[in-house]
Scaffold this motif. Structure first.
Motif, PDB file in Angstrom:
ATOM      1  N   TYR A  62      12.951 -26.525  55.589  1.00 26.59           N
ATOM      2  CA  TYR A  62      12.678 -25.266  54.889  1.00 26.59           C
ATOM      3  C   TYR A  62      13.912 -24.808  54.120  1.00 26.59           C
ATOM      4  O   TYR A  62      13.821 -24.419  52.954  1.00 26.59           O
ATOM      5  CB  TYR A  62      12.233 -24.189  55.872  1.00 26.59           C
ATOM      6  CG  TYR A  62      11.876 -22.890  55.194  1.00 26.59           C
ATOM      7  CD1 TYR A  62      10.589 -22.678  54.713  1.00 26.59           C
ATOM      8  CD2 TYR A  62      12.815 -21.880  55.028  1.00 26.59           C
ATOM      9  CE1 TYR A  62      10.252 -21.489  54.080  1.00 26.59           C
ATOM     10  CE2 TYR A  62      12.495 -20.698  54.397  1.00 26.59           C
ATOM     11  CZ  TYR A  62      11.214 -20.501  53.920  1.00 26.59           C
ATOM     12  OH  TYR A  62      10.887 -19.333  53.289  1.00 26.59           O
ATOM     13  N   THR A  63      15.082 -24.834  54.786  1.00 26.85           N
ATOM     14  CA  THR A  63      16.298 -24.381  54.107  1.00 26.85           C
ATOM     15  C   THR A  63      16.702 -25.345  53.001  1.00 26.85           C
ATOM     16  O   THR A  63      17.261 -24.922  51.990  1.00 26.85           O
ATOM     17  CB  THR A  63      17.457 -24.204  55.093  1.00 26.85           C
ATOM     18  OG1 THR A  63      17.653 -25.411  55.810  1.00 26.85           O
ATOM     19  CG2 THR A  63      17.194 -23.060  56.042  1.00 26.85           C
ATOM     20  N   TYR A  66      13.766 -24.441  50.208  1.00 28.00           N
ATOM     21  CA  TYR A  66      13.614 -23.074  49.714  1.00 28.00           C
ATOM     22  C   TYR A  66      14.893 -22.242  49.778  1.00 28.00           C
ATOM     23  O   TYR A  66      14.882 -21.083  49.391  1.00 28.00           O
ATOM     24  CB  TYR A  66      12.507 -22.345  50.483  1.00 28.00           C
ATOM     25  CG  TYR A  66      11.165 -23.014  50.341  1.00 28.00           C
ATOM     26  CD1 TYR A  66      10.488 -23.003  49.133  1.00 28.00           C
ATOM     27  CD2 TYR A  66      10.580 -23.666  51.415  1.00 28.00           C
ATOM     28  CE1 TYR A  66       9.265 -23.623  48.983  1.00 28.00           C
ATOM     29  CE2 TYR A  66       9.353 -24.287  51.284  1.00 28.00           C
ATOM     30  CZ  TYR A  66       8.698 -24.268  50.075  1.00 28.00           C
ATOM     31  OH  TYR A  66       7.488 -24.884  49.938  1.00 28.00           O
ATOM     32  N   ALA A  68      17.671 -19.996  51.588  1.00 27.58           N
ATOM     33  CA  ALA A  68      17.944 -19.187  52.784  1.00 27.58           C
ATOM     34  C   ALA A  68      16.677 -18.954  53.601  1.00 27.58           C
ATOM     35  O   ALA A  68      15.582 -18.836  53.067  1.00 27.58           O
ATOM     36  CB  ALA A  68      18.548 -17.851  52.374  1.00 27.58           C
ATOM     37  N   LEU A  69      16.874 -18.849  54.890  1.00 24.57           N
ATOM     38  CA  LEU A  69      15.776 -18.620  55.830  1.00 24.57           C
ATOM     39  C   LEU A  69      15.874 -17.181  56.335  1.00 24.57           C
ATOM     40  O   LEU A  69      16.868 -16.804  56.950  1.00 24.57           O
ATOM     41  CB  LEU A  69      15.883 -19.603  56.999  1.00 24.57           C
ATOM     42  CG  LEU A  69      14.852 -19.525  58.111  1.00 24.57           C
ATOM     43  CD1 LEU A  69      13.468 -19.895  57.570  1.00 24.57           C
ATOM     44  CD2 LEU A  69      15.227 -20.445  59.245  1.00 24.57           C
ATOM     45  N   SER A  70      14.863 -16.391  56.088  1.00 23.18           N
ATOM     46  CA  SER A  70      14.901 -14.998  56.530  1.00 23.18           C
ATOM     47  C   SER A  70      14.509 -14.913  58.007  1.00 23.18           C
ATOM     48  O   SER A  70      13.874 -15.810  58.562  1.00 23.18           O
ATOM     49  CB  SER A  70      13.955 -14.140  55.690  1.00 23.18           C
ATOM     50  OG  SER A  70      12.618 -14.522  55.932  1.00 23.18           O
ATOM     51  N   ALA A  71      14.883 -13.814  58.627  1.00 26.43           N
ATOM     52  CA  ALA A  71      14.595 -13.621  60.047  1.00 26.43           C
ATOM     53  C   ALA A  71      13.092 -13.532  60.295  1.00 26.43           C
ATOM     54  O   ALA A  71      12.578 -14.064  61.284  1.00 26.43           O
ATOM     55  CB  ALA A  71      15.301 -12.382  60.556  1.00 26.43           C
ATOM     56  N   SER A  72      12.371 -12.867  59.383  1.00 24.39           N
ATOM     57  CA  SER A  72      10.922 -12.729  59.584  1.00 24.39           C
ATOM     58  C   SER A  72      10.223 -14.080  59.507  1.00 24.39           C
ATOM     59  O   SER A  72       9.318 -14.359  60.299  1.00 24.39           O
ATOM     60  CB  SER A  72      10.335 -11.767  58.544  1.00 24.39           C
ATOM     61  OG  SER A  72      10.523 -12.285  57.232  1.00 24.39           O
ATOM     62  N   THR A  73      10.650 -14.946  58.609  1.00 25.22           N
ATOM     63  CA  THR A  73      10.057 -16.277  58.504  1.00 25.22           C
ATOM     64  C   THR A  73      10.396 -17.113  59.734  1.00 25.22           C
ATOM     65  O   THR A  73       9.532 -17.820  60.273  1.00 25.22           O
ATOM     66  CB  THR A  73      10.563 -16.994  57.236  1.00 25.22           C
ATOM     67  OG1 THR A  73      10.315 -16.165  56.101  1.00 25.22           O
ATOM     68  CG2 THR A  73       9.892 -18.326  57.047  1.00 25.22           C
TER      69      THR A  73
END
Length: 94
Positions: A62-63, A66, A68-73
């Motif tokens: 994913y990183t 896309y 950065a990986l958000s906390a919600s994701t």
């Protein structure tokens, strides 16, 4: 019958040759048991680490794709992994 066979072995002096044959059979059995135990250990290790490795691989891909990986994701993905853990463990036994 068993005692008669033992008496026959002792009478003809075949104890040493039969002991060697039994030792060879036992050694082969022990080798197979060791292989089984090693495969069992590897299987248990993979079973234990599969959810962690799946999460790491998914977040890594994913990183990479896309950014950065958000906390919600991340938390949504982790909750989905926990929901899917039991069905995925039952899948090989079907």
């Amino acid at each position: 019958e068993t005692f008669g066979s033992i008496r026959l072995l002792k009478m003809y002096g075949w104890e040493v040759s039969f002991e060697a044959r039994l030792d060879a059979i036992r050694e082969r059995e022990l080798r197979q048991l060791r292989k089984y135990q090693i495969l069992n250990i590897v299987s248990q290790a993979l079973y234990s680490t599969a959810p962690i490795l799946t999460g790491l691989a998914t977040f890594g891909v994913y990183t990479a794709l896309y950014g950065a990986l958000s906390a919600s994701t991340a938390f949504a993905a982790l909750s989905l992994f926990n929901v899917l853990r039991f069905p995925l463990t039952m899948f090989p036994s079907m």
